[in-house]
Design a protein around this motif. Structure first.
Motif, PDB file in Angstrom:
ATOM      1  N   GLY A 146       0.807  -1.216   0.000  1.00 48.88           N
ATOM      2  CA  GLY A 146       0.000   0.000   0.000  1.00 48.88           C
ATOM      3  C   GLY A 146       0.841   1.268   0.000  1.00 48.88           C
ATOM      4  O   GLY A 146       0.409   2.298   0.508  1.00 48.88           O
ATOM      5  N   LEU A 147       2.014   1.220  -0.607  1.00 46.85           N
ATOM      6  CA  LEU A 147       2.931   2.365  -0.620  1.00 46.85           C
ATOM      7  C   LEU A 147       3.050   2.951  -2.024  1.00 46.85           C
ATOM      8  O   LEU A 147       4.140   3.281  -2.485  1.00 46.85           O
ATOM      9  N   THR A 148       1.923   3.108  -2.688  1.00 51.64           N
ATOM     10  CA  THR A 148       1.950   3.571  -4.068  1.00 51.64           C
ATOM     11  C   THR A 148       2.372   5.036  -4.201  1.00 51.64           C
ATOM     12  O   THR A 148       2.712   5.477  -5.293  1.00 51.64           O
ATOM     13  N   GLY A 149       2.410   5.777  -3.115  1.00 49.32           N
ATOM     14  CA  GLY A 149       2.833   7.174  -3.160  1.00 49.32           C
ATOM     15  C   GLY A 149       4.290   7.358  -3.548  1.00 49.32           C
ATOM     16  O   GLY A 149       4.669   8.420  -4.037  1.00 49.32           O
ATOM     17  N   VAL A 150       5.118   6.338  -3.351  1.00 51.37           N
ATOM     18  CA  VAL A 150       6.536   6.419  -3.740  1.00 51.37           C
ATOM     19  C   VAL A 150       6.839   5.538  -4.949  1.00 51.37           C
ATOM     20  O   VAL A 150       7.990   5.383  -5.326  1.00 51.37           O
ATOM     21  N   GLN A 151       5.805   5.010  -5.570  1.00 51.05           N
ATOM     22  CA  GLN A 151       6.000   4.027  -6.635  1.00 51.05           C
ATOM     23  C   GLN A 151       6.771   4.591  -7.828  1.00 51.05           C
ATOM     24  O   GLN A 151       7.745   3.989  -8.282  1.00 51.05           O
ATOM     25  N   ASP A 152       6.353   5.725  -8.373  1.00 44.16           N
ATOM     26  CA  ASP A 152       7.035   6.274  -9.553  1.00 44.16           C
ATOM     27  C   ASP A 152       8.502   6.552  -9.254  1.00 44.16           C
ATOM     28  O   ASP A 152       9.384   6.228 -10.050  1.00 44.16           O
ATOM     29  N   THR A 153       8.744   7.152  -8.100  1.00 48.20           N
ATOM     30  CA  THR A 153      10.124   7.464  -7.696  1.00 48.20           C
ATOM     31  C   THR A 153      10.937   6.189  -7.534  1.00 48.20           C
ATOM     32  O   THR A 153      12.067   6.087  -8.024  1.00 48.20           O
ATOM     33  N   ALA A 154      10.380   5.205  -6.863  1.00 49.80           N
ATOM     34  CA  ALA A 154      11.106   3.950  -6.623  1.00 49.80           C
ATOM     35  C   ALA A 154      11.403   3.225  -7.929  1.00 49.80           C
ATOM     36  O   ALA A 154      12.491   2.656  -8.092  1.00 49.80           O
ATOM     37  N   GLU A 155      10.464   3.249  -8.859  1.00 44.34           N
ATOM     38  CA  GLU A 155      10.705   2.603 -10.151  1.00 44.34           C
ATOM     39  C   GLU A 155      11.834   3.294 -10.909  1.00 44.34           C
ATOM     40  O   GLU A 155      12.680   2.635 -11.521  1.00 44.34           O
ATOM     41  N   LEU A 156      11.867   4.603 -10.889  1.00 41.30           N
ATOM     42  CA  LEU A 156      12.936   5.341 -11.567  1.00 41.30           C
ATOM     43  C   LEU A 156      14.286   5.064 -10.903  1.00 41.30           C
ATOM     44  O   LEU A 156      15.290   4.808 -11.572  1.00 41.30           O
ATOM     45  N   VAL A 157      14.317   5.079  -9.580  1.00 38.91           N
ATOM     46  CA  VAL A 157      15.563   4.837  -8.860  1.00 38.91           C
ATOM     47  C   VAL A 157      16.095   3.434  -9.135  1.00 38.91           C
ATOM     48  O   VAL A 157      17.286   3.256  -9.421  1.00 38.91           O
ATOM     49  N   VAL A 158      15.242   2.414  -9.069  1.00 34.01           N
ATOM     50  CA  VAL A 158      15.724   1.055  -9.316  1.00 34.01           C
ATOM     51  C   VAL A 158      16.214   0.922 -10.759  1.00 34.01           C
ATOM     52  O   VAL A 158      17.193   0.221 -11.024  1.00 34.01           O
ATOM     53  N   SER A 159      15.567   1.614 -11.688  1.00 37.70           N
ATOM     54  CA  SER A 159      16.041   1.593 -13.079  1.00 37.70           C
ATOM     55  C   SER A 159      17.437   2.166 -13.190  1.00 37.70           C
ATOM     56  O   SER A 159      18.298   1.610 -13.882  1.00 37.70           O
ATOM     57  N   GLU A 160      17.680   3.274 -12.514  1.00 36.67           N
ATOM     58  CA  GLU A 160      19.006   3.904 -12.565  1.00 36.67           C
ATOM     59  C   GLU A 160      20.063   3.014 -11.914  1.00 36.67           C
ATOM     60  O   GLU A 160      21.164   2.856 -12.448  1.00 36.67           O
ATOM     61  N   LEU A 161      19.738   2.441 -10.757  1.00 34.73           N
ATOM     62  CA  LEU A 161      20.711   1.582 -10.071  1.00 34.73           C
ATOM     63  C   LEU A 161      21.020   0.337 -10.891  1.00 34.73           C
ATOM     64  O   LEU A 161      22.191  -0.073 -11.011  1.00 34.73           O
ATOM     65  N   LEU A 162      20.002  -0.279 -11.470  1.00 35.57           N
ATOM     66  CA  LEU A 162      20.227  -1.477 -12.270  1.00 35.57           C
ATOM     67  C   LEU A 162      20.982  -1.138 -13.557  1.00 35.57           C
ATOM     68  O   LEU A 162      21.872  -1.881 -13.977  1.00 35.57           O
ATOM     69  N   THR A 163      20.659  -0.014 -14.166  1.00 39.09           N
ATOM     70  CA  THR A 163      21.381   0.396 -15.372  1.00 39.09           C
ATOM     71  C   THR A 163      22.863   0.577 -15.085  1.00 39.09           C
ATOM     72  O   THR A 163      23.711   0.177 -15.890  1.00 39.09           O
TER      73      THR A 163
END
Length: 139
Positions: free
Chosen positions: A38-55
């Motif tokens: 139920g933490l969808t308020g940080v979802q967009d940010t978390a998705e972008l951050v994980v993309s950057e870290l994995l990249t």
């Protein structure tokens, strides 16, 4: 569950091939975890951050895979992390105006409010970022 300094915390984790296509799978893992918690308020940010870290792991690590982890820290906060088998620590760098890379850690820095870091491991490193509201000292 993942053991943290604050005790065991709920977590989702997946080992992914070290390829550009894995960023999509990492974002999906983050989205799943945050929806369940139920933490969808940080979802967009978390998705972008994980993309950057994995990249960063895809571009700079030397082995075939990386491990993505999403840990619920409580109070609306999560930590996303990528573990790879390279001991080379990432460092923010200035990217030129036309450069196609070099901005990832700056993005992570900005989106996490400076709450990111690198944990050296015997076999590589963990690069992580904490997202969500900051905790006041003493909380």
């Amino acid at each position: 569950m993942v053991e943290t300094g604050a005790g065991p915390m709920p977590a989702y984790t997946e080992t992914l091939p070290r390829s550009a296509e894995s960023a999509r799978r990492a974002r999906r893992l983050v989205r799943l975890a945050l929806n369940v918690w139920g933490l969808t308020g940080v979802q967009d940010t978390a998705e972008l951050v994980v993309s950057e870290l994995l990249t960063n792991a895809v571009l700079h690590a030397r082995r075939d895979q990386a491990r993505v982890t999403v840990v619920r820290l409580g109070e609306g906060r999560v930590r996303v992390a990528v573990v790879d088998l390279s001991k080379d620590c990432p460092a923010p760098r200035a990217a030129g105006g036309g450069a196609e890379s070099g901005r990832g850690l700056g993005i992570v820095e900005e989106l996490s409010g400076g709450r990111w870091g690198v944990d050296p491991l015997p076999w590589g490193k963990r690069v992580w970022a904490t997202l969500g509201p900051e905790v006041e000292p003493g909380e």
